[in-house]
Design a protein around this motif. Structure first.
Motif, PDB file in Angstrom:
ATOM      1  N   CYS A   5      18.677  49.324   6.102  1.00  0.00           N
ATOM      2  CA  CYS A   5      18.911  50.367   7.060  1.00  0.00           C
ATOM      3  C   CYS A   5      18.367  50.020   8.455  1.00  0.00           C
ATOM      4  O   CYS A   5      16.943  49.741   8.222  1.00  0.00           O
ATOM      5  CB  CYS A   5      18.620  51.732   6.636  1.00  0.00           C
ATOM      6  SG  CYS A   5      18.742  52.775   7.986  1.00  0.00           S
ATOM      7  N   CYS A   8      15.011  52.969  11.252  1.00  0.00           N
ATOM      8  CA  CYS A   8      13.498  53.269  11.396  1.00  0.00           C
ATOM      9  C   CYS A   8      12.679  52.355  10.528  1.00  0.00           C
ATOM     10  O   CYS A   8      13.197  51.281   9.888  1.00  0.00           O
ATOM     11  CB  CYS A   8      13.244  54.733  10.671  1.00  0.00           C
ATOM     12  SG  CYS A   8      12.701  54.916   9.034  1.00  0.00           S
ATOM     13  N   HIS A  11      12.758  50.551   6.946  1.00  0.00           N
ATOM     14  CA  HIS A  11      13.658  49.302   6.753  1.00  0.00           C
ATOM     15  C   HIS A  11      14.337  49.282   5.311  1.00  0.00           C
ATOM     16  O   HIS A  11      14.077  48.186   4.724  1.00  0.00           O
ATOM     17  CB  HIS A  11      13.280  47.767   7.232  1.00  0.00           C
ATOM     18  CG  HIS A  11      12.672  47.784   8.555  1.00  0.00           C
ATOM     19  ND1 HIS A  11      13.376  47.927   9.662  1.00  0.00           N
ATOM     20  CD2 HIS A  11      11.415  47.713   8.890  1.00  0.00           C
ATOM     21  CE1 HIS A  11      12.764  47.853  10.750  1.00  0.00           C
ATOM     22  NE2 HIS A  11      11.588  47.614  10.410  1.00  0.00           N
ATOM     23  N   CYS A  12      14.568  50.269   4.746  1.00  0.00           N
ATOM     24  CA  CYS A  12      14.996  50.518   3.457  1.00  0.00           C
ATOM     25  C   CYS A  12      16.160  49.486   3.032  1.00  0.00           C
ATOM     26  O   CYS A  12      17.158  49.262   3.814  1.00  0.00           O
ATOM     27  CB  CYS A  12      15.423  51.902   3.072  1.00  0.00           C
ATOM     28  SG  CYS A  12      14.344  53.377   3.523  1.00  0.00           S
ATOM     29  N   GLY A  20      18.126  56.045   0.769  1.00  0.00           N
ATOM     30  CA  GLY A  20      17.001  55.699   1.388  1.00  0.00           C
ATOM     31  C   GLY A  20      15.912  56.740   1.426  1.00  0.00           C
ATOM     32  O   GLY A  20      16.035  57.809   0.729  1.00  0.00           O
ATOM     33  N   CYS A  22      14.536  58.661   3.311  1.00  0.00           N
ATOM     34  CA  CYS A  22      14.527  59.931   4.019  1.00  0.00           C
ATOM     35  C   CYS A  22      15.622  60.745   3.383  1.00  0.00           C
ATOM     36  O   CYS A  22      15.717  62.190   3.750  1.00  0.00           O
ATOM     37  CB  CYS A  22      15.053  59.499   5.435  1.00  0.00           C
ATOM     38  SG  CYS A  22      16.664  58.726   5.496  1.00  0.00           S
ATOM     39  N   ARG A  25      20.318  58.982   4.516  1.00  0.00           N
ATOM     40  CA  ARG A  25      21.032  58.157   4.476  1.00  0.00           C
ATOM     41  C   ARG A  25      21.306  57.253   3.311  1.00  0.00           C
ATOM     42  O   ARG A  25      20.635  57.237   2.277  1.00  0.00           O
ATOM     43  CB  ARG A  25      20.729  56.897   5.638  1.00  0.00           C
ATOM     44  CG  ARG A  25      20.205  57.486   7.078  1.00  0.00           C
ATOM     45  CD  ARG A  25      19.898  56.589   8.092  1.00  0.00           C
ATOM     46  NE  ARG A  25      21.082  55.722   8.357  1.00  0.00           N
ATOM     47  CZ  ARG A  25      21.937  56.181   9.570  1.00  0.00           C
ATOM     48  NH1 ARG A  25      21.833  57.400  10.110  1.00  0.00           N
ATOM     49  NH2 ARG A  25      22.843  55.402   9.857  1.00  0.00           N
TER      50      ARG A  25
HETATM   51  S1  SF4 Z   1      17.319  55.159   4.857  1.00  0.00           S
HETATM   52 FE1  SF4 Z   1      16.116  56.570   6.171  1.00  0.00          FE
HETATM   53  S2  SF4 Z   1      13.751  56.063   5.711  1.00  0.00           S
HETATM   54 FE2  SF4 Z   1      15.162  54.106   5.178  1.00  0.00          FE
HETATM   55  S3  SF4 Z   1      15.410  53.064   6.919  1.00  0.00           S
HETATM   56 FE3  SF4 Z   1      17.010  54.419   7.319  1.00  0.00          FE
HETATM   57  S4  SF4 Z   1      16.274  55.986   8.478  1.00  0.00           S
HETATM   58 FE4  SF4 Z   1      14.647  55.116   7.634  1.00  0.00          FE
END
Ligand code: SF4
Length: 310
Positions: A5, A8, A11-12, A20, A22, A25
């Motif tokens: 991802c 942010c 970088h999941c 992820g 958060c 997502r």
């Molecule tokens: S899934 Fe959420 S926490 Fe992970 S990188 Fe994407 S926005 Fe950030």
């Protein structure tokens, strides 16, 4: 297929079907989807000062909306019921979680009589689906009650930046203002794509050390970059919640306010009082005197410093 991802600093790396950090997502069939797109958990016509914004259309009101999920893990979160929720499938009527983060997705989500405002419980949090068109129409209908636009707030709105972007573009076309209340941790390349339609930000600057940001699952460097970048294009106000024993020293406030003054002495700082909640429910509230004292410290560097929750 595994995907990274890009939204942010986490970088999941997500396998198909994985959500992820958060919870907003998810890798769905090899694409990272914004699963909280249009999923509204909270909505209120708030005074602009409640965002808080003190030097942006004072006295006005703004339609404030939130979804679920956050890319931080603050133990003092005041909205943890929605910020920490998410990650599961829809459990009630409302069919699929909306993942329409582009025009085609929006059209398909909006098509059909039942698409609008479908209710769903997502991992224990009640949501109602709204398309950007519906949300902006609601905001327009509230202009007669003093509404100036839309504020994306309550959870961390930028983990679902696609919904913010789609709403903000439409809102701008209708002459409305767009406000984002954020922890300031969106990748700056993505932030650049949003900036043309965002009029004001309130960014949390939760402390002024790497250590403190590490404790709350954030990235100090990324927040600093975000504030610098946003302040070049938009009105920016900053909020610092003062927590006893965590970020309440004169040295830290002096460094924080001095750094903000380096961006602009006119940048607005809100020094806010902590109340016990969530995983810090056993802590005492911040003494009012501490908040006033640290505001005075900040005023040595900044012209506009306000106290909050006192
Ligand atoms: S899934 Fe959420 S926490 Fe992970 S990188 Fe994407 S926005 Fe950030």
């Amino acid at each position: 297929m595994k995907q990274i991802c890009p939204v942010c600093f986490h970088h999941c790396v997500l396998e198909d079907g994985q959500t992820g950090f958060c919870r907003g997502r998810k890798n769905i069939g090899g694409e990272i989807e914004c699963i909280n797109y249009g999923r509204i958990t909270s909505m209120a016509l708030d005074p602009i000062e409640k965002k808080p914004l003190r030097r942006f259309y004072p006295g006005s009101r703004i339609l404030s909306v939130g979804s679920f999920g956050c890319n931080f893990a603050c133990p003092f979160c005041q909205n943890y019921q929605i910020s920490m929720a998410g990650g599961g499938a829809c459990e009630e009527s409302g069919a699929a979680v909306a993942s329409g983060h582009n025009a085609a997705g929006r059209a398909s989500a909006a098509s059909g009589q039942d698409a609008a405002r479908k209710a769903a419980v997502v991992s224990g949090v009640y949501t109602e689906f709204m398309t950007p068109e519906q949300l902006v129409a609601r905001a327009v209908s509230l202009e007669t009650r003093g509404n100036i636009g839309l504020a994306y707030t309550y959870n961390e709105p930028l983990i679902g930046y696609e919904f913010v972007r789609d709403c903000a573009m439409l809102a701008r076309e209708r002459g409305l203002k767009n406000v984002v209340v954020t922890n300031g941790s969106l990748n700056v390349d993505i932030l650049d794509t949003l900036l043309p339609c965002i009029d004001a930000f309130n960014v949390d600057l939760k402390g002024f050390t790497d250590d403190f940001y590490r404790k709350i699952g954030g990235s100090f460097k990324d927040v600093q970059q975000f504030i610098c970048r946003a302040a070049k294009e938009s009105h920016v106000e900053v909020t610092t919640l003062i927590i006893p024993g965590e970020n309440d020293t004169e040295a830290e406030m002096s460094a924080l306010s001095g750094w903000l003054a380096g961006i602009s002495a006119d940048i607005v700082l809100h020094v806010s009082r902590f109340f016990p909640c969530y995983k810090m429910a056993d802590r005492p509230p911040t003494p009012v005197g501490t908040v006033y004292w640290l505001a005075e410290v900040a005023r040595k560097n900044l012209r506009y410093v306000y106290t909050g929750n006192c």
